[in-house]
Design an enzyme around this catalytic site. Structure first.
Site, PDB file in Angstrom:
ATOM      1  N   ASP A   1      49.791   8.413   2.262  1.00  0.00           N
ATOM      2  CA  ASP A   1      50.478   9.918   2.803  1.00  0.00           C
ATOM      3  C   ASP A   1      50.904   9.477   4.196  1.00  0.00           C
ATOM      4  O   ASP A   1      50.021   9.153   5.123  1.00  0.00           O
ATOM      5  CB  ASP A   1      49.319  10.807   2.566  1.00  0.00           C
ATOM      6  CG  ASP A   1      50.421  12.167   2.582  1.00  0.00           C
ATOM      7  OD1 ASP A   1      51.181  11.989   1.500  1.00  0.00           O
ATOM      8  OD2 ASP A   1      50.001  12.865   3.460  1.00  0.00           O
TER       9      ASP A   1
ATOM     10  N   LYS B   1      60.174  -4.245  12.444  1.00  0.00           N
ATOM     11  CA  LYS B   1      59.290  -2.941  11.915  1.00  0.00           C
ATOM     12  C   LYS B   1      57.713  -3.281  11.663  1.00  0.00           C
ATOM     13  O   LYS B   1      56.901  -2.509  11.740  1.00  0.00           O
ATOM     14  CB  LYS B   1      59.987  -2.037  11.126  1.00  0.00           C
ATOM     15  CG  LYS B   1      59.319  -0.797  10.501  1.00  0.00           C
ATOM     16  CD  LYS B   1      59.923   0.032   9.514  1.00  0.00           C
ATOM     17  CE  LYS B   1      59.087   1.156   8.909  1.00  0.00           C
ATOM     18  NZ  LYS B   1      59.797   2.036   7.720  1.00  0.00           N
TER      19      LYS B   1
ATOM     20  N   LYS C   1      58.049   2.344   0.060  1.00  0.00           N
ATOM     21  CA  LYS C   1      56.903   1.989   0.505  1.00  0.00           C
ATOM     22  C   LYS C   1      56.152   0.664  -0.210  1.00  0.00           C
ATOM     23  O   LYS C   1      55.836  -0.054   0.164  1.00  0.00           O
ATOM     24  CB  LYS C   1      55.788   3.143   0.127  1.00  0.00           C
ATOM     25  CG  LYS C   1      55.946   4.418   0.967  1.00  0.00           C
ATOM     26  CD  LYS C   1      54.741   5.347   0.324  1.00  0.00           C
ATOM     27  CE  LYS C   1      54.890   6.814   1.065  1.00  0.00           C
ATOM     28  NZ  LYS C   1      53.951   7.764   0.499  1.00  0.00           N
TER      29      LYS C   1
END
Ligand code: ITT
Length: 207
Positions: free
Chosen positions: A73, A177, A13
């Site tokens: 999240d 992506k 992340k």
């Protein structure tokens, strides 16, 4: 430059946020800081819980001032698994240390001929230095491959084929992506929100 504490232990992340939001300066969550609880049933609850927990901890123990705290999240929701592993994506198959094996187990759970539709979902929670916390979200639709393919990205990327493509996120260039992922869409929404609250991309902290 806005200085933002990233309330995440996930190195994948951090890499993605640094690429998706290059005009923010990310302070990584310290290795010796506590694990942030995520006990909610929904991505949104968990994102807020992590951001607010991190903000409270940083208030007591932080080593430098920050303009805000960001938490993510996210997860993979598979239609044939009733939306699972979903919010439990990070806690799926914890007996298996490697994502390659976790990915194979997840694929093996799909009955032959099952609908392979799936989506990645990302909810971001942002707690500003002053003002109200808020959340934004993003999703990308796709389907599951029959075997893990590719080494790019992290987590479930080798088994997820975004709609309109034949290759998995593990095979597609990371730049691609970043144009269509759940996280990139949530980051666009975050950027709009920060800009809308009156030049919030300028720092309140000095330096
Ligand atoms: P933090 O809570 O510390 O941020 P985490 O990995 O526990 O890290 P989550 O609870 O949000 O984060 O779980 C998300 C999981 O979903 C993550 O561990 C991956 O397995 C998966 N995931 C999320 N985004 C992904 C992506 O872009 N590519 C592949 N897998 C992803």
């Amino acid at each position: 430059m806005l200085k933002v504490l990233l309330a995440s232990r996930n190195a994948g992340k951090l890499r993605e946020f640094s690429a998706l939001l290059p005009d923010l300066h990310f302070v990584p969550w310290p290795a010796d800081a506590p694990e942030l609880p995520e006990t909610g049933a929904f991505f949104q609850d968990n994102a807020l819980q992590k951001a607010e927990g991190a903000q409270a901890w940083w208030h007591e123990h932080g080593t430098e001032p920050v303009d805000g705290v960001l938490a993510d999240d996210s997860g993979l929701c598979v239609d044939a698994l009733w939306g699972g592993p979903g919010v439990l994506s990070a806690r799926f198959a914890t007996d298996l240390p490697e994502y390659r094996a976790k990915n194979r187990r997840l694929l093996a759970m799909l009955p032959a001929g099952a609908d392979r539709s799936a989506r990645f979902v990302c909810v971001l929670a942002y707690v500003p230095l002053t003002g109200e916390p808020f959340t934004v979200s993003g999703a990308v639709e796709g389907s599951l491959a029959f075997d893990p393919r590719g080494e790019s990205g992290f987590g479930y990327d080798p088994i997820f084929i975004p709609d309109g493509h034949q290759q998995t996120f593990g095979e597609l260039p990371i730049e691609l992506k970043h144009t269509l992922s759940h996280r990139s869409r949530a980051c666009q929404a975050l950027r709009s929100r920060l800009e809308a609250v009156g030049g919030a991309l300028s720092p309140a902290t000095s330096g």
